[in-house]
Design a protein around this motif. Structure first.
Motif, PDB file in Angstrom:
ATOM      1  N   ASP A  94       0.815  -1.214   0.000  1.00  0.00           N
ATOM      2  CA  ASP A  94       0.000   0.000   0.000  1.00  0.00           C
ATOM      3  C   ASP A  94       0.848   1.264   0.000  1.00  0.00           C
ATOM      4  N   ASP A  95       1.875   1.303   0.853  1.00  0.00           N
ATOM      5  CA  ASP A  95       2.699   2.517   0.938  1.00  0.00           C
ATOM      6  C   ASP A  95       3.426   2.781  -0.376  1.00  0.00           C
ATOM      7  N   ALA A  96       4.005   1.744  -0.967  1.00  0.00           N
ATOM      8  CA  ALA A  96       4.740   1.908  -2.225  1.00  0.00           C
ATOM      9  C   ALA A  96       3.814   2.354  -3.347  1.00  0.00           C
ATOM     10  N   ALA A  97       2.617   1.777  -3.407  1.00  0.00           N
ATOM     11  CA  ALA A  97       1.672   2.150  -4.463  1.00  0.00           C
ATOM     12  C   ALA A  97       1.257   3.607  -4.331  1.00  0.00           C
ATOM     13  N   LEU A  98       1.067   4.068  -3.090  1.00  0.00           N
ATOM     14  CA  LEU A  98       0.645   5.446  -2.879  1.00  0.00           C
ATOM     15  C   LEU A  98       1.750   6.428  -3.247  1.00  0.00           C
ATOM     16  N   VAL A  99       2.976   6.149  -2.837  1.00  0.00           N
ATOM     17  CA  VAL A  99       4.089   7.050  -3.144  1.00  0.00           C
ATOM     18  C   VAL A  99       4.380   7.051  -4.641  1.00  0.00           C
ATOM     19  N   LEU A 100       4.286   5.881  -5.267  1.00  0.00           N
ATOM     20  CA  LEU A 100       4.498   5.826  -6.707  1.00  0.00           C
ATOM     21  C   LEU A 100       3.491   6.718  -7.428  1.00  0.00           C
ATOM     22  N   GLY A 101       2.226   6.626  -7.034  1.00  0.00           N
ATOM     23  CA  GLY A 101       1.216   7.468  -7.658  1.00  0.00           C
ATOM     24  C   GLY A 101       1.481   8.943  -7.453  1.00  0.00           C
ATOM     25  N   ALA A 102       1.953   9.314  -6.257  1.00  0.00           N
ATOM     26  CA  ALA A 102       2.243  10.715  -5.970  1.00  0.00           C
ATOM     27  C   ALA A 102       3.399  11.232  -6.818  1.00  0.00           C
ATOM     28  N   ALA A 103       4.340  10.368  -7.172  1.00  0.00           N
ATOM     29  CA  ALA A 103       5.462  10.785  -8.012  1.00  0.00           C
ATOM     30  C   ALA A 103       5.005  11.129  -9.422  1.00  0.00           C
ATOM     31  N   PHE A 104       3.849  10.614  -9.809  1.00  0.00           N
ATOM     32  CA  PHE A 104       3.315  10.876 -11.143  1.00  0.00           C
ATOM     33  C   PHE A 104       2.034  11.694 -11.067  1.00  0.00           C
ATOM     34  N   THR A 105       1.975  12.573 -10.077  1.00  0.00           N
ATOM     35  CA  THR A 105       0.830  13.456  -9.885  1.00  0.00           C
ATOM     36  C   THR A 105       1.334  14.878  -9.669  1.00  0.00           C
ATOM     37  N   ALA A 106       0.641  15.831 -10.243  1.00  0.00           N
ATOM     38  CA  ALA A 106       0.935  17.249 -10.010  1.00  0.00           C
ATOM     39  C   ALA A 106      -0.374  17.957  -9.690  1.00  0.00           C
ATOM     40  N   GLU A 107      -0.326  18.898  -8.761  1.00  0.00           N
ATOM     41  CA  GLU A 107      -1.500  19.684  -8.443  1.00  0.00           C
ATOM     42  C   GLU A 107      -1.545  20.915  -9.347  1.00  0.00           C
ATOM     43  N   HIS A 108      -2.754  21.234  -9.793  1.00  0.00           N
ATOM     44  CA  HIS A 108      -2.965  22.315 -10.759  1.00  0.00           C
ATOM     45  C   HIS A 108      -3.961  23.307 -10.173  1.00  0.00           C
ATOM     46  N   ALA A 109      -3.536  24.572 -10.022  1.00  0.00           N
ATOM     47  CA  ALA A 109      -4.425  25.627  -9.546  1.00  0.00           C
ATOM     48  C   ALA A 109      -5.278  26.074 -10.727  1.00  0.00           C
ATOM     49  N   ILE A 110      -6.518  25.624 -10.768  1.00  0.00           N
ATOM     50  CA  ILE A 110      -7.325  25.754 -11.976  1.00  0.00           C
ATOM     51  C   ILE A 110      -7.614  27.198 -12.356  1.00  0.00           C
ATOM     52  N   GLU A 111      -7.650  28.105 -11.382  1.00  0.00           N
ATOM     53  CA  GLU A 111      -7.863  29.515 -11.701  1.00  0.00           C
ATOM     54  C   GLU A 111      -6.743  30.369 -11.105  1.00  0.00           C
ATOM     55  N   GLY A 112      -5.547  29.793 -11.090  1.00  0.00           N
ATOM     56  CA  GLY A 112      -4.401  30.508 -10.539  1.00  0.00           C
ATOM     57  C   GLY A 112      -4.034  31.745 -11.323  1.00  0.00           C
ATOM     58  N   ALA A 113      -4.390  31.788 -12.619  1.00  0.00           N
ATOM     59  CA  ALA A 113      -4.082  32.954 -13.448  1.00  0.00           C
ATOM     60  C   ALA A 113      -5.284  33.869 -13.628  1.00  0.00           C
ATOM     61  N   ALA A 114      -6.473  33.296 -13.860  1.00  0.00           N
ATOM     62  CA  ALA A 114      -7.608  34.154 -14.189  1.00  0.00           C
ATOM     63  C   ALA A 114      -8.913  33.396 -14.074  1.00  0.00           C
ATOM     64  N   LEU A 115      -9.989  34.182 -14.001  1.00  0.00           N
ATOM     65  CA  LEU A 115     -11.357  33.685 -14.021  1.00  0.00           C
ATOM     66  C   LEU A 115     -12.145  34.656 -14.888  1.00  0.00           C
ATOM     67  N   CYS A 116     -12.833  34.159 -15.934  1.00  0.00           N
ATOM     68  CA  CYS A 116     -13.427  35.097 -16.884  1.00  0.00           C
ATOM     69  C   CYS A 116     -14.500  34.431 -17.735  1.00  0.00           C
ATOM     70  N   ASN A 117     -15.046  35.202 -18.675  1.00  0.00           N
ATOM     71  CA  ASN A 117     -15.897  34.766 -19.775  1.00  0.00           C
ATOM     72  C   ASN A 117     -17.061  33.861 -19.355  1.00  0.00           C
ATOM     73  N   PRO A 118     -17.973  34.392 -18.533  1.00  0.00           N
ATOM     74  CA  PRO A 118     -19.096  33.591 -18.058  1.00  0.00           C
ATOM     75  C   PRO A 118     -20.244  33.535 -19.057  1.00  0.00           C
ATOM     76  N   SER A 119     -21.069  32.524 -18.932  1.00  0.00           N
ATOM     77  CA  SER A 119     -22.377  32.507 -19.584  1.00  0.00           C
ATOM     78  C   SER A 119     -23.417  32.112 -18.548  1.00  0.00           C
ATOM     79  N   ALA A 120     -24.614  32.644 -18.683  1.00  0.00           N
ATOM     80  CA  ALA A 120     -25.651  32.452 -17.670  1.00  0.00           C
ATOM     81  C   ALA A 120     -26.897  31.834 -18.291  1.00  0.00           C
ATOM     82  N   VAL A 121     -27.486  30.859 -17.589  1.00  0.00           N
ATOM     83  CA  VAL A 121     -28.746  30.242 -18.001  1.00  0.00           C
ATOM     84  C   VAL A 121     -29.610  30.077 -16.751  1.00  0.00           C
ATOM     85  N   VAL A 122     -30.906  29.870 -16.968  1.00  0.00           N
ATOM     86  CA  VAL A 122     -31.804  29.600 -15.857  1.00  0.00           C
ATOM     87  C   VAL A 122     -31.438  28.255 -15.240  1.00  0.00           C
ATOM     88  N   HIS A 123     -31.274  28.223 -13.927  1.00  0.00           N
ATOM     89  CA  HIS A 123     -30.881  27.017 -13.207  1.00  0.00           C
ATOM     90  C   HIS A 123     -31.974  25.954 -13.324  1.00  0.00           C
TER      91      HIS A 123
END
Length: 507
Positions: A94-123
């Motif tokens: 379990d420990d080896a599988a978890l660390v291996l997966g973490a070595a091939f994972t990167a975290e991405h800040a999805i709106e780290g640069a910007a947030l823009c261009n919305p569209s609106a519809v009735v919910h």
């Protein structure tokens, strides 16, 4: 001329990027370095050679870190590790599988640069609201590391009166489970032709495909090909193209207990790998999915328009569009067929608004021109800013114009209700201008991907400087009253004749 910009009233509502919104993605070392090669095997070997106590300590810290992440965080690490391990590899501790997966994972800040261009519809959910209130669903373009765009959602409340309130967005953000999409055989063949034609190899595979199928069926048909086809000089390129087309249709399903504002759509298909952006949502007034939208996909070299459909904003279907408009960006669908045809606004020439037609909503005709740049505020280019909004007087189309200093402004047109090829009105000036003080991720820009009408008021959420989102409202009656009959396109002035030359005819 009246001051058109005075018509749009600021709603004093703003949505700003939350840079703490982070998702975990598969990371393959070396593949994003220009000129570099994959280092996957070397990293895998190094991780698996670590002493058990080092693996145990790292795994403990990963489990502690998971407390503030999505419930699927640890499962995602294990899945990424499984991607890079050979199919015949044995089980890992379990420990080896978890660390291996973490070595091939990167975290991405999805709106780290910007947030823009919305569209609106009735919910889709209007339950529990006081009289005069409307629940609104807003799509968002978020931009992170490497200018990678993704699609998110949030909610807002309108009313009573001229009040817009963004509801808090929930964390942590989560990614969907991806499943193969559903293809119609005729559409699949047309999609292959759209990508560069078909030959005998493709026809041989198509003969064994059922009327409806998924990408796994295509792969099975490929494996059953007779050897002479596989040895053909063009076989490899044709098979790769076929696989890319087949995989371009997919489903994205989020957990039932996830909040709408937690859901993030990242690129999946090959043509999306460098970003999906500017979703133009529309609530459908016809049979089929309740909501449809087109978005722009970018693969690092070229752009295309893609189709997204959903009934509940938890399960999404993404599919390929074909025809000339699909090779451009900024398609905007009409909410219903007109005279028995699906319609969409397009910008095939890169600078003008056009109209395209379709019999099935997937295969689109070449566009017919509607309006070209005329005024200084749109002198560089013009285009739609979302799907047309139906009123008794005609189709209101929010537009964008690009003027001097590459400044983006928002204007509006009115199309004939029964024959949208006819532009019957246009604002003589922008409705919303960019702020006077330049700044943000992309300066001098205001842009929307769609507004909506409620109680006689047009609400327009829009991006400012490609960084944050604000909201304006305008009375529909006042907007229509400010429109003027369209002017005929101006002809280019003929060059002056030189000595001994005749003046050429104007073009």
């Amino acid at each position: 001329m009246a001051d058109v910009t005075a018509l749009a009233v600021d709603a004093h509502a703003e949505l700003s990027p939350m840079r703490e919104r982070v998702v975990a993605r598969l990371f393959l070392p070396g593949e994003r370095t220009p000129g570099g090669g994959s280092r996957t095997q070397a990293v895998l070997d190094r991780v698996l050679s670590l002493p058990p106590d080092v693996l145990a300590d790292s795994a403990r810290r990963l489990r502690t870190r998971a407390a503030g992440r999505s419930p699927s965080f640890l499962a995602g690490l294990l899945a990424n590790g499984a991607v890079v391990r050979p199919p015949d590899a044995g089980d890992l501790a379990d420990d080896a599988a978890l660390v291996l997966g973490a070595a091939f994972t990167a975290e991405h800040a999805i709106e780290g640069a910007a947030l823009c261009n919305p569209s609106a519809v009735v919910h889709p959910d209007q339950s529990g609201l006081a009289p005069g209130r409307l629940r609104v669903l807003v799509s968002l373009r978020s931009i992170g590391e490497g200018h990678l765009s993704s699609i998110q959602f949030c909610e807002a409340l309108i009313g009573p009166g001229h009040v817009w309130e963004f509801l808090p967005r929930q964390t942590p953000p989560c990614l969907p489970a991806i499943e193969e999409g559903d293809w119609d055989r005729d559409h699949f063949l047309r999609a292959l032709e759209h990508d560069g034609g078909t030959d005998e190899l493709v026809r041989s595979i198509a003969q064994v495909l059922p009327e409806r199928f998924g990408s796994a069926t295509v792969e099975q048909a490929v494996q059953e090909l007779r050897a002479p086809y596989l040895h053909h000089p063009r076989a490899r390129a044709q098979l790769e193209s076929m696989r890319i087309v087949a995989d371009s249709a997919y489903r994205a399903d989020f957990p039932e207990d996830s909040d709408l504002s937690m859901r993030v759509l990242l690129p999946v298909a090959d043509e999306e790998r460098q970003g999906i952006e500017d979703l133009r949502l529309v609530r459908s007034a016809q049979d089929g999915p309740a909501y449809r939208g087109t978005f722009t996909a970018y693969d690092g070299r070229s752009i295309s328009s893609r189709l997204l459909t959903t009934n509940d904003f938890r399960s999404f279907s993404v599919h390929r569009l074909i025809g000339p408009p699909a090779r451009t960006k900024g398609m905007a669908l009409f909410p219903r067929p007109v005279a028995g045809e699906y319609l969409a606004l397009t910008r095939g020439d890169g600078e003008s608004i056009g109209l395209a037609r379709s019999g099935d909503g997937l295969d689109w005709s070449a566009e017919e021109p509607l309006r070209s740049p005329q005024d200084l505020w749109e002198i560089v280019q013009t285009g739609n800013c979302g799907s047309p909004i139906e009123t008794a007087q005609g189709w209101i189309v929010l537009t964008h114009g690009v003027g001097v200093m590459r400044a983006y402004s928002i204007g509006a047109l009115l199309l004939d209700l029964d024959d949208p090829r006819q532009v019957i009105g246009a604002l003589p000036a922008p409705l919303i201008d960019p702020p006077d003080v330049a700044g943000g991720y992309v300066p001098n820009v205001v842009y929307t991907c769609g507004g909506l009408v409620h109680d006689g008021t047009l609400w327009i959420p829009y991006g400012v400087d490609d960084q944050r989102i604000r909201v304006a409202h305008v009375r529909v009656a006042a907007l229509l009253a400010a429109m003027e009959p369209p002017r005929p396109p101006q002809r280019r002035a003929a060059p002056a004749a030189g000595p001994g030359q005749e003046t050429p005819d104007p073009v």
